[in-house]
Scaffold this motif. Sequence first.
Motif, mmCIF file in Angstrom:
data_model
loop_
_atom_site.group_PDB
_atom_site.id
_atom_site.type_symbol
_atom_site.label_atom_id
_atom_site.label_comp_id
_atom_site.label_asym_id
_atom_site.label_seq_id
_atom_site.Cartn_x
_atom_site.Cartn_y
_atom_site.Cartn_z
ATOM 1 N N LEU A 55 -1.106 -3.648 -6.101
ATOM 2 C CA LEU A 55 -0.657 -2.545 -5.263
ATOM 3 C C LEU A 55 -1.858 -1.716 -4.820
ATOM 4 C CD1 LEU A 55 2.490 -1.484 -7.319
ATOM 5 C CD2 LEU A 55 2.416 -2.911 -5.262
ATOM 6 N N GLY A 56 -1.676 -1.012 -3.709
ATOM 7 C CA GLY A 56 -2.750 -0.183 -3.167
ATOM 8 C C GLY A 56 -2.288 1.239 -2.948
ATOM 9 N N CYS A 57 -3.230 2.105 -2.614
ATOM 10 C CA CYS A 57 -2.949 3.530 -2.383
ATOM 11 C C CYS A 57 -3.667 4.000 -1.128
ATOM 12 C CB CYS A 57 -3.406 4.349 -3.592
ATOM 13 S SG CYS A 57 -3.493 6.138 -3.313
ATOM 14 N N HIS A 58 -2.899 4.495 -0.183
ATOM 15 C CA HIS A 58 -3.420 5.270 0.952
ATOM 16 C C HIS A 58 -2.385 6.360 1.168
ATOM 17 C CE1 HIS A 58 -5.875 5.713 4.706
ATOM 18 N NE2 HIS A 58 -4.829 6.463 5.007
ATOM 19 N N THR A 59 -2.694 7.577 0.721
ATOM 20 C CA THR A 59 -1.661 8.601 0.598
ATOM 21 C C THR A 59 -2.224 9.977 0.906
ATOM 22 O OG1 THR A 59 0.083 9.394 -0.914
ATOM 23 C CG2 THR A 59 -2.099 9.055 -1.863
ATOM 24 N N GLY A 60 -1.365 10.872 1.341
ATOM 25 C CA GLY A 60 -1.796 12.236 1.568
ATOM 26 C C GLY A 60 -2.187 12.919 0.271
ATOM 27 N N THR A 61 -1.358 12.757 -0.758
ATOM 28 C CA THR A 61 -1.600 13.402 -2.052
ATOM 29 C C THR A 61 -1.607 12.362 -3.156
ATOM 30 O OG1 THR A 61 -0.490 15.426 -1.316
ATOM 31 C CG2 THR A 61 -0.776 15.138 -3.681
ATOM 32 N N ILE A 62 -2.720 12.259 -3.864
ATOM 33 C CA ILE A 62 -2.757 11.405 -5.049
ATOM 34 C C ILE A 62 -2.272 12.232 -6.232
ATOM 35 C CG2 ILE A 62 -5.179 11.874 -5.701
ATOM 36 C CD1 ILE A 62 -5.334 8.817 -6.369
ATOM 37 N N SER A 63 -1.441 11.615 -7.058
ATOM 38 C CA SER A 63 -0.772 12.354 -8.134
ATOM 39 C C SER A 63 -0.615 11.447 -9.346
ATOM 40 C CB SER A 63 0.599 12.845 -7.643
ATOM 41 O OG SER A 63 1.336 11.766 -7.089
ATOM 42 N N HIS A 118 -4.781 10.726 7.420
ATOM 43 C CA HIS A 118 -3.508 10.882 8.131
ATOM 44 C C HIS A 118 -3.505 10.244 9.514
ATOM 45 C CE1 HIS A 118 -1.266 13.822 5.490
ATOM 46 N NE2 HIS A 118 -2.452 13.738 4.906
ATOM 47 N N SER A 119 -4.536 9.501 9.852
ATOM 48 C CA SER A 119 -4.592 8.823 11.145
ATOM 49 C C SER A 119 -3.543 7.710 11.197
ATOM 50 C CB SER A 119 -5.985 8.230 11.361
ATOM 51 O OG SER A 119 -5.967 7.255 12.379
ATOM 52 N N VAL A 120 -2.607 7.818 12.142
ATOM 53 C CA VAL A 120 -1.585 6.783 12.292
ATOM 54 C C VAL A 120 -2.231 5.441 12.622
ATOM 55 C CG1 VAL A 120 0.366 6.027 13.718
ATOM 56 C CG2 VAL A 120 0.238 8.393 12.923
ATOM 57 N N TRP A 162 -7.170 9.097 -0.331
ATOM 58 C CA TRP A 162 -6.286 10.271 -0.396
ATOM 59 C C TRP A 162 -6.983 11.486 0.206
ATOM 60 C CZ3 TRP A 162 -8.691 13.997 -3.420
ATOM 61 C CH2 TRP A 162 -9.634 13.528 -4.343
ATOM 62 N N ASN A 163 -6.165 12.515 0.492
ATOM 63 C CA ASN A 163 -6.692 13.769 1.036
ATOM 64 C C ASN A 163 -6.656 14.898 0.022
ATOM 65 O OD1 ASN A 163 -5.667 16.507 2.749
ATOM 66 N ND2 ASN A 163 -7.506 15.505 3.539
ATOM 67 N N LEU A 164 -5.554 15.013 -0.719
ATOM 68 C CA LEU A 164 -5.391 16.036 -1.751
ATOM 69 C C LEU A 164 -5.143 15.375 -3.094
ATOM 70 C CD1 LEU A 164 -2.774 18.366 0.008
ATOM 71 C CD2 LEU A 164 -5.255 18.592 0.112
ATOM 72 N N ALA A 165 -5.503 16.072 -4.167
ATOM 73 C CA ALA A 165 -5.139 15.651 -5.525
ATOM 74 C C ALA A 165 -4.320 16.764 -6.155
ATOM 75 C CB ALA A 165 -6.385 15.371 -6.360
ATOM 76 N N MET A 166 -3.203 16.384 -6.756
ATOM 77 C CA MET A 166 -2.319 17.395 -7.315
ATOM 78 C C MET A 166 -1.537 16.773 -8.470
ATOM 79 S SD MET A 166 0.463 19.737 -5.250
ATOM 80 C CE MET A 166 -0.730 20.029 -3.962
ATOM 81 N N VAL A 168 0.872 -1.180 0.000
ATOM 82 C CA VAL A 168 0.000 0.000 0.000
ATOM 83 C C VAL A 168 0.906 1.225 0.000
ATOM 84 C CG1 VAL A 168 -1.794 1.271 1.228
ATOM 85 C CG2 VAL A 168 -1.821 -1.229 1.218
ATOM 86 N N LEU A 169 0.831 2.010 -1.050
ATOM 87 C CA LEU A 169 1.804 3.067 -1.280
ATOM 88 C C LEU A 169 1.331 4.417 -0.770
ATOM 89 C CD1 LEU A 169 2.756 2.178 -4.976
ATOM 90 C CD2 LEU A 169 3.969 1.511 -2.892
ATOM 91 N N SER A 170 2.240 5.110 -0.104
ATOM 92 C CA SER A 170 2.100 6.530 0.193
ATOM 93 C C SER A 170 3.299 7.217 -0.445
ATOM 94 C CB SER A 170 2.086 6.774 1.697
ATOM 95 O OG SER A 170 2.254 8.160 1.971
ATOM 96 N N LEU A 171 3.065 7.962 -1.498
ATOM 97 C CA LEU A 171 4.148 8.573 -2.261
ATOM 98 C C LEU A 171 4.161 10.075 -2.042
ATOM 99 C CD1 LEU A 171 3.775 6.680 -5.669
ATOM 100 C CD2 LEU A 171 5.261 6.108 -3.739
ATOM 101 N N GLY A 172 5.285 10.605 -1.608
ATOM 102 C CA GLY A 172 5.460 12.046 -1.578
ATOM 103 C C GLY A 172 5.526 12.596 -2.994
ATOM 104 N N VAL A 173 5.506 13.905 -3.109
ATOM 105 C CA VAL A 173 5.548 14.550 -4.423
ATOM 106 C C VAL A 173 6.994 14.918 -4.717
ATOM 107 C CG1 VAL A 173 4.720 16.472 -5.809
ATOM 108 C CG2 VAL A 173 3.207 15.413 -4.134
ATOM 109 N N GLY A 174 7.594 14.282 -5.714
ATOM 110 C CA GLY A 174 8.984 14.563 -6.042
ATOM 111 C C GLY A 174 9.506 13.571 -7.058
ATOM 112 N N GLY A 175 10.772 13.766 -7.448
ATOM 113 C CA GLY A 175 11.357 12.961 -8.503
ATOM 114 C C GLY A 175 11.497 11.497 -8.151
#
Length: 439
Positions: free
Chosen positions: A238-246, A301-303, A272-276, A214-221
């Motif tokens: 694969l899965g997605c639980h992330t602050g920002t979906i991109s 964002h709940s731990v 996700w919380n934000l889309a960017m 389950v991926l949480s990906l920051g925004v960057g290269g």
Amino acid sequence: MNGKQTRFVTPETAVQAVRSGDWVDYGFGAGFPELLDRALAARKGQVRDVKIRGGLVIRPRIEVVESDPEQESFSYYSWHIGDYERKLQTRGLVRFLPVMLRSLPTLYRERYIRCDVAFVPVSRPDADGCCGLGISNYAWRTILESARTVIFEINERYPRLQGVDGSHRVRLSEADYVVEGEHEPLPERTYREPGETDAAIARRVVELIPDEAVLSLGVGGVPYTVAQMLARSDRRDLGCHTGTISDPFLELYQAGKLTNARKELDAGRSAWNLAMGSQRLYDWLDAEPERFHPGDLDYIHSVERISRLSNVISINGGVQLDLMGQENAESAGARQLSGIGGQMDFLEGAYRSRGGKGFICIHSSRLDKEGRRRSNIVAAIPSGSTVSAPRTMIQYVATEYGVVCLSGKTLRERAEAMASIAHPDFREELARSAAENFR
């Protein structure tokens, strides 16, 4: 809110609700109330000491700031410095507010901070008068409950998804005023082609990512490059639980890798919380809303919630790490470059996840303005710089020279591990520092 019947008004009428001394919330990320911002800027000289909160703004202009560089009427506060806000910061036009995103709703609920007027960007309403929160769920639900006056700005360009069980939904009746009008195209965040260093780091990280992660990906290269490599790999489900979906998640989906099929929570959906990202990303959210769970900060964002998922893989970047593993993710000396955002939330969540791994990915070195090579792994975080994540929270560190796991290591073992993945020009010096300081 004041209990008046919701009224459709012009932006110019709506912003008359803002009084001198008020705090006005603009939200976070790519969602932005551009019509209300322009109308409020036109009130320069009519009000004083109006304080605007935002963060991670990627559109090219905030009118209340640009129209009032003397800050006679307006001052701007940011939770997270984005690229555009960084330019404003060099002009002395941004005041930074440190926050760990999972704690932000508590600041409003417990009245550590106040919101007088909320400018909430929403999508077009449906036949029942319900709107979606577009590309920024943020903490809007919490803010709406505490604000004196709520103004919705309908943006005809937003994706219209309203979320699982209304997780992304607001009703027009919740606003005191509603404004609408023509908007600019949505701000896009693009990615440059990965360089050799990003690719080298990403290859090392991908080797440690299992099926059903389950991926949480920051925004960057590096996160983007990891996603590209996973899209071409043999990984499954694969899965997605992330602050920002991109866009990296869109690429994984198009490659058939992002199914969310094995998640213990939100099975079949990306949370996700934000889309960017690109317009293609926003179109995907609009066309296939059933594939997503857009949630607020309390949910995403709940731990505790993150840790209930297995194999959570959190990938973020940093500015510097020291030999103990302390990380500076957000400043150059005292100059704020970004913010901690949700990094701590997902680092801790991944740590507590069964099979989870939290990665800080960093180039081993950089060239300064004079062309001199500087190490990004240092003996100690310099005085004045931020320690964004403590040594106790750093699990894996990756550079182009290797990946080390710091969990369970002594200070001496940590220091030796960190020196081993530094740029070769600095390894001897760092190893000597480790031997002198950690006996």
